[in-house]
Enzyme design. Sequence first.
Site, mmCIF file in Angstrom:
data_model
loop_
_atom_site.group_PDB
_atom_site.id
_atom_site.type_symbol
_atom_site.label_atom_id
_atom_site.label_comp_id
_atom_site.label_asym_id
_atom_site.label_seq_id
_atom_site.Cartn_x
_atom_site.Cartn_y
_atom_site.Cartn_z
ATOM 1 N N GLU A 146 0.856 -1.193 0.000
ATOM 2 C CA GLU A 146 0.000 0.000 0.000
ATOM 3 C C GLU A 146 0.885 1.234 0.000
ATOM 4 O OE1 GLU A 146 -3.170 0.082 2.915
ATOM 5 O OE2 GLU A 146 -2.967 2.251 3.154
ATOM 6 N N GLU A 157 -2.616 11.387 3.271
ATOM 7 C CA GLU A 157 -3.702 11.214 4.224
ATOM 8 C C GLU A 157 -3.747 12.460 5.106
ATOM 9 O OE1 GLU A 157 -4.391 6.899 5.711
ATOM 10 O OE2 GLU A 157 -2.224 7.174 5.662
#
Length: 714
Positions: free
Chosen positions: A593, A598
């Site tokens: 990932e 974020e």
Amino acid sequence: MQGTSSTSSTVRPRPAQPPQHPWRSLVLTLVAALVAALSLTAAGAPAQAADALLSQGKPATASSTENAGSPASAAVDGNAGTRWSSAAADPQWLRVDLGATATISKIVLNWETAYGSAYQLQTSADGATWTTVYTTTTGAGGTETLNVTGSGRYVRINGTVRHTQYGYSLWEFQVYGTTGPTTPTCGTANAALNQPVTASSTENAGTPASAAVDGNAGTRWSSTAADPQWLRVDLGTSQGICGVQLSWEAAYAKAYQIQTSADGTNWTTVHSTTTGPGATELITLSGTGRYVRVYGTQRATAYGYSLWEFQVFTTGGATQPPQDGAVLLSYNKPATASTYQNANSCTGCTPARAFDEDPATRWATSDTNGWVDPGWIAVDLGATAHITKVVLQWDPAYATGYQIQTSPDGANWTSVYSTTTGKGFKETVTVDGTGRYVRMYGTARSSAYGYSLWTFDVYGTGGSPTAPPALPPNPGNPTHLVWSDEFNGAAGTRPDTGKWTQDVGNGQNGELEYYTNGDNTAMDGAGNLVIEARKEASGQYTSGRINTSDHFNFTYGHVEARIKVSGTQGLWPAFWMLGSNFKTGTPWPNSGEIDIMEHVGKVADSVYSTLHAPAYNGGNGYGSPYTLAGSDFASAFHVYAVDWDSTHMTFSVDGHAFFTADKAVVESTRGPWVYDHPFYLILNNAVGGDWPGAPDATTVLPQKMQIDYVRVSQ
């Protein structure tokens, strides 16, 4: 941002907030790769009789193609009736990857009518930094045979002026030369990692000199608040020094020198500056010595000097297999072991997993009878071989004491290497042995658990090798746009179903929202996609998540999006990528990932970039925040990007690079690098979750995450 595909409802652990490190003045001296100059010059020396055609059938890429019938590969297929042709614009280029460093002596261009009147022939060690070995403004077309002198793994023709109104078109692009030893290139392995280190001073016991070479971006060396100060590392032997990376804490050096020494007493300055920018500095240089130090002469703050990491790169530290004919002998060969695990946290951890060249699978000794000494794993190379190197990528259950052994028959063993101070992670061992069988024979475990290896690679000559799958080609130089969405649809229209799939269902990681089938995801008519998080009249939180898994999957490139994130307590917008093999059954985090961005509403002035893999995930993911103290990222658009290739990833915000994950550093300090395969893109605006926490009385809803564009270049 961990999450599932639209076809899965598996719930996985959500990382806690990644470790935060103070970064300021985030300016990175961007160097495409730490590669020493090739010192290549055009010359008229004729090709030698021994020189071979190196380019035929090799991977080729181009800046553009006119149509599907004229691909880049047609110029290196050996067929004079097929051709590559470009778009009708300047400049254009065609590049071939020879697969290994070669000495280039001759290039033959077999032009179609649409030829280049001005062009350059260039070579590169890494596909990023190019050296011109021939240039002309009077190209003649037809068949041009050009004698050159140079070396590199990559060769390209860079056309700057077309002779016709059409593009550039080549029936054949032929590169001749020889493979073998060439000018040393700059390695990607950190030669300073865990080496002996000293400093002029330390601020306190919690910031020792050793913290700057431990591979841990969360520990640091800091000096007393005085000038000058220095940090010195002993590489153990005299080596060619070709690069240094300084990862500064906020207390950085405005003026400093990089120096080398043979004896630790007499120093030679190989780099000097009075305008150091702080943050992360990647410096290409040239020097020789056993000792390397950074010598600070002027501090940028009232505090001392402070380094998270001091990395040194050498011409002897290349991570490629040795150029002495040695190849990987162990790929997919029959394997045996003392025991293996097939339950609990390690299902199917058979011996074969250590030899499949999948960095996310591993062998482990049995959890019922294998957590004992000794423990071993062996491979049958298929025929007698001369073994010169073994590479072990350990799981945390590693051996502190072990031997590398060879055998002609799998029964009688000879030790060719022995240690009682194994350090785990990635260990590269130089050996000299002969045999058909090779094994790792563990004699002392590092913990109460057994032995476990992600990979066990054996290099040498002979045997009966099977070539492993080649890595995908690195991005071009320059890159060109291969996929994008500008979100210019009419207000209220949903994302292009030819590019995006809606992820419908409940969120993971403690999230509270339900992802709808497009009701919360639409264009605003002003050039933006809006993903809106809402609280419905029923009390249910809703939002949107979309991905490209059914439409666009890719390996490597420059990936960027211009986004205005949502804010407020409990919101969690993200722009990220998940390994495409997740869709075909590979579990997270084995799929890998890559979190490009974020943001959590409770920390308004920071965004985060993080990598997740089997050995480092969740709260232990490998990454860093980007902080603009006192700001609010939800108040404006910012460009979030990653530059990704086979050796590293560099993350940036608005062009300011703030975190680089080097493959060699990750493997030697964290665990396997699981990012050399296709990934797909994901955008979502989560509500709640283990990291941001739930909405509270201060939360303002609805909240819009606005995306101006998403672009991928290769």
